[in-house]
Design an enzyme around this catalytic site. Structure first.
Site, PDB file in Angstrom:
ATOM      1  N   GLU A 113      -9.378  31.681  37.555  1.00  0.00           N
ATOM      2  CA  GLU A 113      -8.431  30.279  37.683  1.00  0.00           C
ATOM      3  C   GLU A 113      -9.187  29.392  38.888  1.00  0.00           C
ATOM      4  OE1 GLU A 113      -3.833  30.814  36.722  1.00  0.00           O
ATOM      5  OE2 GLU A 113      -4.510  32.922  37.383  1.00  0.00           O
ATOM      6  N   HIS A 234       1.845  22.100  39.808  1.00  0.00           N
ATOM      7  CA  HIS A 234       0.637  22.535  39.041  1.00  0.00           C
ATOM      8  C   HIS A 234      -0.099  21.640  38.180  1.00  0.00           C
ATOM      9  CE1 HIS A 234      -1.507  25.040  35.978  1.00  0.00           C
ATOM     10  NE2 HIS A 234      -1.147  26.246  36.607  1.00  0.00           N
ATOM     11  N   ARG A 303      -5.554  23.572  43.140  1.00  0.00           N
ATOM     12  CA  ARG A 303      -4.435  22.695  42.586  1.00  0.00           C
ATOM     13  C   ARG A 303      -4.088  21.542  43.359  1.00  0.00           C
ATOM     14  NH1 ARG A 303      -0.474  27.752  41.039  1.00  0.00           N
ATOM     15  NH2 ARG A 303      -1.974  28.302  39.421  1.00  0.00           N
ATOM     16  N   HIS A 363       6.063  23.455  40.753  1.00  0.00           N
ATOM     17  CA  HIS A 363       5.558  24.725  40.476  1.00  0.00           C
ATOM     18  C   HIS A 363       5.832  26.044  41.288  1.00  0.00           C
ATOM     19  CE1 HIS A 363       3.021  27.694  38.094  1.00  0.00           C
ATOM     20  NE2 HIS A 363       2.430  28.036  39.328  1.00  0.00           N
ATOM     21  N   ARG A 405      -1.060  27.321  47.964  1.00  0.00           N
ATOM     22  CA  ARG A 405      -1.625  28.549  47.294  1.00  0.00           C
ATOM     23  C   ARG A 405      -2.510  28.598  46.586  1.00  0.00           C
ATOM     24  NH1 ARG A 405       0.156  31.414  42.855  1.00  0.00           N
ATOM     25  NH2 ARG A 405       1.604  29.743  41.961  1.00  0.00           N
TER      26      ARG A 405
END
Ligand code: FAD
Ligand code: SIN
Length: 544
Positions: A113, A234, A303, A363, A405
């Site tokens: 990811e 997100h 992100r 998110h 994160r």
């Protein structure tokens, strides 16, 4: 044996319950709706984890990716310790019954990811959370030491002895949503596992239970909160007219999907068609992505960067979404991403064929109840633990995520800290509280005559957070939000003092407090870092 109350039935709450119950403790898990109603149940990508402890290089790379994503604000010792425990906790989950996906040769399958420099995410197709939640709820239901209390909404923590925060907590008042009665749940220790706060924003990937209740309760009781400014958006929530939020996992970009704006899509489609007609090799969409103007990592950057790039691009172009392009990839989409493919089909879209309209959406709450390395909440203004109060999972701020994160580190952090809290409570069982529990103050309160003001206030609160406290902030907008939230808080307080609690008013009261804490922390930031981006700070930096 001590009696432990856990609030929340996501991965953090249920995993902690399993460990405590296996050690013989009586555990009550209260949860707002059905046990499976949680962000955990909606998690798609998976759990980032290096399983083999001898893979020192792999672990170091996971540490470095986490630190880079956190933009210099992670607690490195916490990051290292969590990553080194990942293998053991994954084995615990597997023992409980979680089935992670395997390759044909029987080895565990790993995907990639955003922000990860290699494939290291364990998964169960694109519904990893559903598989984890299935196994954990089944385990809890079958365990004689665990009592699951669904439809039970925690309202406030009960302090020990005369309401002094330094004495700690002794229970929790809950609204039994079946009878509408307020019940007193007595406990020797309380573990908050109430998840996040995505419902403060209009566009969110979160389920409706994510209203920051545990965080607000902890703060009111005198526990410390930290890093509230860092709200993770997100990059790729499905842009849809349906009110049902839906995430398009970063794992789709992990297999090569690319983000394009209208212009990029038109240019790539044109060049693709020309090349096809002339029998030439067709171009990849990657060089056509606007994300390259912001980062060389393109669509798979961390992100904070990708969400900001999309936000800026949509504002620049005056559009309401960008597109995730998958048609250049030859993959068994249905097999690899069945959940996403199914939902897109409901929208008339086909993965692997159609450009998918996406927008950033709230998110994950990076901040939360400040805890030490065994999950104990701190007293406000100190580094002393508040006796008998613990926080785990998304509601907690452990220092792992810094200012942003890294993908798939949340489920990992949750399970590691759930185990640490359980272990601590097993080794040092809390003393039974012999004092009295004050009665809930609801006696004499009336039912609200109408619910319209609550609905209006919630709409107004969410609109304020969405418009003024989004991905790109400014001092003027933050101050406007602060004034509006203060006014709302007065109204909510008035309703709260006079009306019997309902889920609507409990959530509104909590959301309003969290909104204020986010704004206050955002205004207090002196630099742009990770998820906090204030154009006025940028201007100061540039001028300086
Ligand atoms: P949750 O799973 O949210 O559980 C919270 C529980 O508390 C719920 O049961 C809720 O009902 C209960 N609760 C809340 N308030 C109260 C109250 N007042 N009284 C009683 N009960 C209450 N992270 C990853 O690492 N990998 C991923 O692939 C991933 N994908 C995601 C996809 C989506 C769509 C979303 C929304 C999140 C994703 N995340 C992912 C983030 C991750 O899922 C969450 O951070 C994590 O599941 C949080 O677990 P938790 O146990 O702390 O809270
Ligand atoms: C995703 O699958 O994109 C979500 C992963 C995460 O939030 O960690």
């Amino acid at each position: 044996m001590a009696h432990i109350a856990i609030i929340g039935s996501g991965i953090a709450g249920l995993f902690a319950a399993s460990q405590l119950a296996d050690a013989g403790h009586d555990v009550t898990v209260v949860t707002k709706k059905r046990p499976k109603d949680s962000s955990t149940n909606w998690a798609q990508g998976g759990v980032a984890a290096i399983l083999d402890k001898t893979n020192v290089e792999g672990m170091e790379s996971h540490v470095q990716d986490t630190l880079r994503s956190g933009d210099g604000a992670c607690d490195e010792a916490v990051v290292r310790s969590i990553i080194s425990e990942a293998g053991d906790r994954i084995m615990d989950l597997i023992r409980i019954g979680v089935e992670f996906e395997k390759e044909d040769d029987g080895a565990y399958s790993f995907i990639r990811e955003g922000g990860h420099s290699s494939k290291r995410i364990l998964h169960a197709k694109d519904a990893t959370g559903r598989e984890i939640e299935r196994a954990l709820t089944a385990y809890a239901r079958d365990h004689s030491k665990i009592t699951l209390k669904p439809n039970t909404l925690a309202i406030d923590l009960i302090q020990r002895h005369h309401g002094r925060p330094e004495e700690g907590v002794a229970g929790v008042w809950c609204l039994d949503q079946d009878s509408q009665a307020v019940i007193t749940l007595e406990a020797d220790a309380i573990v908050l596992a109430t998840g996040g706060v995505g419902r403060l924003w209009q566009q969110t990937t979160n389920p409706d239970v994510a209203t920051g209740d545990g965080l607000a309760m902890a703060y009111r009781t005198g526990a410390s909160v930290d890093n509230m400014a860092y709200i993770q958006f997100h990059p790729t929530a499905l842009a849809s007219s349906s009110p049902r939020p839906f995430l398009i996992s970063e794992a789709v970009r992990g297999v090569g999907a690319v983000l394009l704006d209208d212009e990029g899509l038109a240019a790539w489609t044109r060049d693709f068609n020309v090349a096809s007609e002339q029998g030439e090799a067709t171009p990849s969409p990657a060089p056509y992505s606007f994300t390259l103007e912001h980062t060389s990592a393109g669509s798979l950057a961390t992100r904070d960067i990708v969400a900001r790039a999309i936000d800026q691009q949509m504002k620049k172009n005056g559009t309401s979404c960008v597109y995730l392009v998958t048609s250049h990839l030859d993959l068994p989409w249905q097999e690899k991403f069945p959940t996403i493919a199914r939902r897109l089909a409901e929208e008339g879209l086909q993965l692997g064929r159609d450009p998918i309209p996406v927008v950033p959406a709230a998110h994950y709450m990076v901040g939360g109840v400040r805890v030490d390395d065994i999950g104990r909440a701190f007293l406000q203004g100190t580094t002393e633990p508040m006796p008998h109060l613990y926080a785990i999972g998304e509601v907690a701020c452990t220092g792992m995520h810094g200012a942003n994160r890294l993908a798939s580190n949340s489920l990992l952090e949750a399970v590691v800290f759930a185990q640490r809290v359980a272990q601590h409570l097993i080794e040092f069982p809390p003393p039974t509280y012999e004092g009295s529990h004050p009665a809930w103050r609801a006696d004499g309160l009336g039912a609200l005559r109408e619910h319209a003001p609550i609905n209006h206030d919630r709409i107004s609160l969410v609109r304020t957070m969405t418009e003024e406290v989004g991905i790109v902030r400014s001092n003027q907008r933050l101050k406007r939000a602060q004034r509006r939230l203060n006014l709302l808080q007065n109204e909510v307080d008035m309703m709260w003092r006079t009306a019997r609690p309902t889920r609507e008013i409990v959530e509104l009261r909590n959301l309003c407090l969290i909104g204020q804490l986010v704004v206050e922390d955002a205004l207090g930031q002196t630099e742009n870092k990770g998820l906090h981006y204030n154009v006025d700070l940028l201007r100061d930096d540039t001028l300086g």
